[in-house]
Design a protein around this motif. Structure first.
Motif, PDB file in Angstrom:
ATOM      1  N   LYS A  46       9.024  19.170  -4.339  1.00 56.71           N
ATOM      2  CA  LYS A  46       9.591  18.446  -5.201  1.00 56.71           C
ATOM      3  C   LYS A  46       9.538  16.936  -4.603  1.00 56.71           C
ATOM      4  CE  LYS A  46      13.694  18.146  -8.074  1.00 56.71           C
ATOM      5  NZ  LYS A  46      13.354  16.706  -8.686  1.00 56.71           N
ATOM      6  N   PRO A  47      10.089  16.788  -3.639  1.00 52.19           N
ATOM      7  CA  PRO A  47      10.396  15.523  -2.942  1.00 52.19           C
ATOM      8  C   PRO A  47       8.795  14.659  -2.796  1.00 52.19           C
ATOM      9  CG  PRO A  47      11.211  17.020  -1.701  1.00 52.19           C
ATOM     10  CD  PRO A  47      10.605  17.884  -2.528  1.00 52.19           C
ATOM     11  N   LYS A  48       7.981  15.300  -2.593  1.00 53.99           N
ATOM     12  CA  LYS A  48       6.261  14.939  -2.594  1.00 53.99           C
ATOM     13  C   LYS A  48       6.006  14.506  -3.829  1.00 53.99           C
ATOM     14  CE  LYS A  48       4.632  17.335   1.412  1.00 53.99           C
ATOM     15  NZ  LYS A  48       3.304  18.221   1.949  1.00 53.99           N
ATOM     16  N   ASN A  49       6.522  15.369  -5.075  1.00 56.75           N
ATOM     17  CA  ASN A  49       5.937  14.952  -6.302  1.00 56.75           C
ATOM     18  C   ASN A  49       6.778  13.791  -6.698  1.00 56.75           C
ATOM     19  OD1 ASN A  49       4.414  15.546  -8.881  1.00 56.75           O
ATOM     20  ND2 ASN A  49       6.390  15.838  -9.653  1.00 56.75           N
ATOM     21  N   ASP A  50       8.097  13.884  -6.592  1.00 57.70           N
ATOM     22  CA  ASP A  50       8.962  12.530  -6.714  1.00 57.70           C
ATOM     23  C   ASP A  50       8.476  11.223  -6.113  1.00 57.70           C
ATOM     24  OD1 ASP A  50      10.571  14.345  -8.343  1.00 57.70           O
ATOM     25  OD2 ASP A  50      12.272  14.566  -6.903  1.00 57.70           O
ATOM     26  N   ALA A  51       7.997  11.433  -4.960  1.00 52.94           N
ATOM     27  CA  ALA A  51       7.451  10.173  -4.268  1.00 52.94           C
ATOM     28  C   ALA A  51       6.370   9.865  -4.930  1.00 52.94           C
ATOM     29  CB  ALA A  51       7.334  10.690  -2.633  1.00 52.94           C
ATOM     30  N   TYR A  52       5.406  10.766  -5.383  1.00 50.40           N
ATOM     31  CA  TYR A  52       4.099  10.512  -6.007  1.00 50.40           C
ATOM     32  C   TYR A  52       4.423   9.541  -7.199  1.00 50.40           C
ATOM     33  CZ  TYR A  52       0.445  10.972  -9.407  1.00 50.40           C
ATOM     34  OH  TYR A  52      -0.437  10.770 -10.503  1.00 50.40           O
ATOM     35  N   ILE A  53       5.293  10.126  -8.133  1.00 43.49           N
ATOM     36  CA  ILE A  53       5.692   9.575  -9.539  1.00 43.49           C
ATOM     37  C   ILE A  53       6.249   8.113  -9.226  1.00 43.49           C
ATOM     38  CG2 ILE A  53       7.470   9.750 -11.369  1.00 43.49           C
ATOM     39  CD1 ILE A  53       7.059  12.783 -11.074  1.00 43.49           C
ATOM     40  N   LYS A  54       7.214   8.174  -8.416  1.00 40.07           N
ATOM     41  CA  LYS A  54       7.901   6.489  -7.805  1.00 40.07           C
ATOM     42  C   LYS A  54       6.626   5.582  -7.374  1.00 40.07           C
ATOM     43  CE  LYS A  54      11.926   5.169  -5.419  1.00 40.07           C
ATOM     44  NZ  LYS A  54      13.097   5.577  -4.551  1.00 40.07           N
ATOM     45  N   ARG A  55       5.912   6.277  -6.839  1.00 37.66           N
ATOM     46  CA  ARG A  55       4.686   5.196  -6.106  1.00 37.66           C
ATOM     47  C   ARG A  55       3.756   4.854  -7.409  1.00 37.66           C
ATOM     48  NH1 ARG A  55       1.293   3.165  -2.628  1.00 37.66           N
ATOM     49  NH2 ARG A  55      -0.943   3.784  -2.463  1.00 37.66           N
ATOM     50  N   ARG A  56       3.492   5.719  -8.290  1.00 35.97           N
ATOM     51  CA  ARG A  56       2.572   5.575  -9.312  1.00 35.97           C
ATOM     52  C   ARG A  56       3.221   4.586 -10.153  1.00 35.97           C
ATOM     53  NH1 ARG A  56       2.892  10.140 -13.548  1.00 35.97           N
ATOM     54  NH2 ARG A  56       4.791   9.083 -13.698  1.00 35.97           N
ATOM     55  N   ASP A  57       4.602   5.063 -10.449  1.00 35.83           N
ATOM     56  CA  ASP A  57       5.244   3.935 -11.542  1.00 35.83           C
ATOM     57  C   ASP A  57       5.237   2.673 -10.955  1.00 35.83           C
ATOM     58  OD1 ASP A  57       5.440   6.059 -13.223  1.00 35.83           O
ATOM     59  OD2 ASP A  57       7.576   6.332 -12.785  1.00 35.83           O
ATOM     60  N   SER A  58       5.466   2.469  -9.606  1.00 36.92           N
ATOM     61  CA  SER A  58       5.489   1.215  -8.908  1.00 36.92           C
ATOM     62  C   SER A  58       4.387   0.357  -8.824  1.00 36.92           C
ATOM     63  CB  SER A  58       5.971   1.334  -7.369  1.00 36.92           C
ATOM     64  OG  SER A  58       5.984   0.054  -6.855  1.00 36.92           O
ATOM     65  N   LEU A  59       3.065   1.200  -8.876  1.00 37.02           N
ATOM     66  CA  LEU A  59       1.809   0.454  -8.760  1.00 37.02           C
ATOM     67  C   LEU A  59       1.398   0.088 -10.387  1.00 37.02           C
ATOM     68  CD1 LEU A  59      -0.380   2.937  -6.524  1.00 37.02           C
ATOM     69  CD2 LEU A  59       0.285   0.753  -6.033  1.00 37.02           C
ATOM     70  N   VAL A  60       1.792   0.778 -11.080  1.00 36.76           N
ATOM     71  CA  VAL A  60       1.481   0.574 -12.668  1.00 36.76           C
ATOM     72  C   VAL A  60       2.343  -0.702 -13.185  1.00 36.76           C
ATOM     73  CG1 VAL A  60       1.693   1.161 -14.994  1.00 36.76           C
ATOM     74  CG2 VAL A  60       0.988   2.856 -13.238  1.00 36.76           C
ATOM     75  N   LYS A  61       3.658  -0.752 -12.713  1.00 34.28           N
ATOM     76  CA  LYS A  61       4.350  -1.737 -13.143  1.00 34.28           C
ATOM     77  C   LYS A  61       4.012  -3.141 -12.267  1.00 34.28           C
ATOM     78  CE  LYS A  61       8.828   0.450 -13.744  1.00 34.28           C
ATOM     79  NZ  LYS A  61      10.075   0.827 -13.487  1.00 34.28           N
ATOM     80  N   GLN A  62       3.501  -2.900 -11.198  1.00 35.04           N
ATOM     81  CA  GLN A  62       2.864  -4.267 -10.278  1.00 35.04           C
ATOM     82  C   GLN A  62       1.805  -4.725 -11.092  1.00 35.04           C
ATOM     83  OE1 GLN A  62       4.323  -6.063  -7.681  1.00 35.04           O
ATOM     84  NE2 GLN A  62       2.579  -7.441  -8.413  1.00 35.04           N
TER      85      GLN A  62
END
Length: 171
Positions: A46-62
């Motif tokens: 769960k934390p690994k998946n949450d970190a992946y989602i956070k990273r993905r969203d950050s990259l997409v927003k950037q």
């Protein structure tokens, strides 16, 4: 007539000497969902998946932010420069999508490997449980496939198996 009665008595005595088959069934969905190993794996990822989602969203927003800024700058550029900028963003978009897909697949593969291992242990445990407790058959039922259309509550060994399975897992 005496022979027929004698034969009938012999057949009855042979059939009464046969072992009773011990049959039980397990609600696989319930057993797997309450299997502590599965819960631990899910908690681990769960934390690994949450970190992946956070990273993905950050990259997409950037990327979206950079794209919007480039679109504003492109208004004052020549058509050739606009085309070059568009190609640059198409390449960045493709690389970003590849990176996101790669990270997602790596995480899913790692998770699936651990879950598959836990499910293999679950199946082996049930098989060994059946052997050591004298079961001829242990059938399985679930929300997806029902090989048991009806089973008396006395033949439902789900809770017993879950308890034994989780005790074995703690070892």
């Amino acid at each position: 007539m005496k022979r027929a009665i004698a034969l009938l008595i012999i057949l009855i005595s042979f059939s009464s000497c046969q072992e009773q088959q011990k049959i039980g069934f397990i609600d696989r969905t319930k057993a797997i969902n309450e299997y502590q190993a599965k819960k631990d794996i899910e908690d681990k990822y769960k934390p690994k998946n949450d970190a992946y989602i956070k990273r993905r969203d950050s990259l997409v927003k950037q990327f979206e932010f950079d794209y919007q800024n480039a679109a504003v700058r492109a208004q004052s550029m020549s058509p050739k420069k606009q085309q070059e900028l568009a190609q640059e963003f198409q390449q960045r978009d493709a690389l970003l999508r590849q990176q996101i897909q790669f990270e997602k697949e790596a995480l899913e593969k790692e998770f699936t490997t651990e879950i598959d291992s836990a499910m293999s242990k679950f199946k082996t445990f049930v098989k060994n449980y059946g052997k050591s407790n004298g079961y001829t058959f242990i059938l399985g039922t679930s929300d997806i496939s029902n090989s048991v259309m009806y089973g008396a509550e006395t033949t439902d060994i789900t809770d017993t198996v879950i308890k034994a399975l989780n005790e074995d897992y703690k070892k």
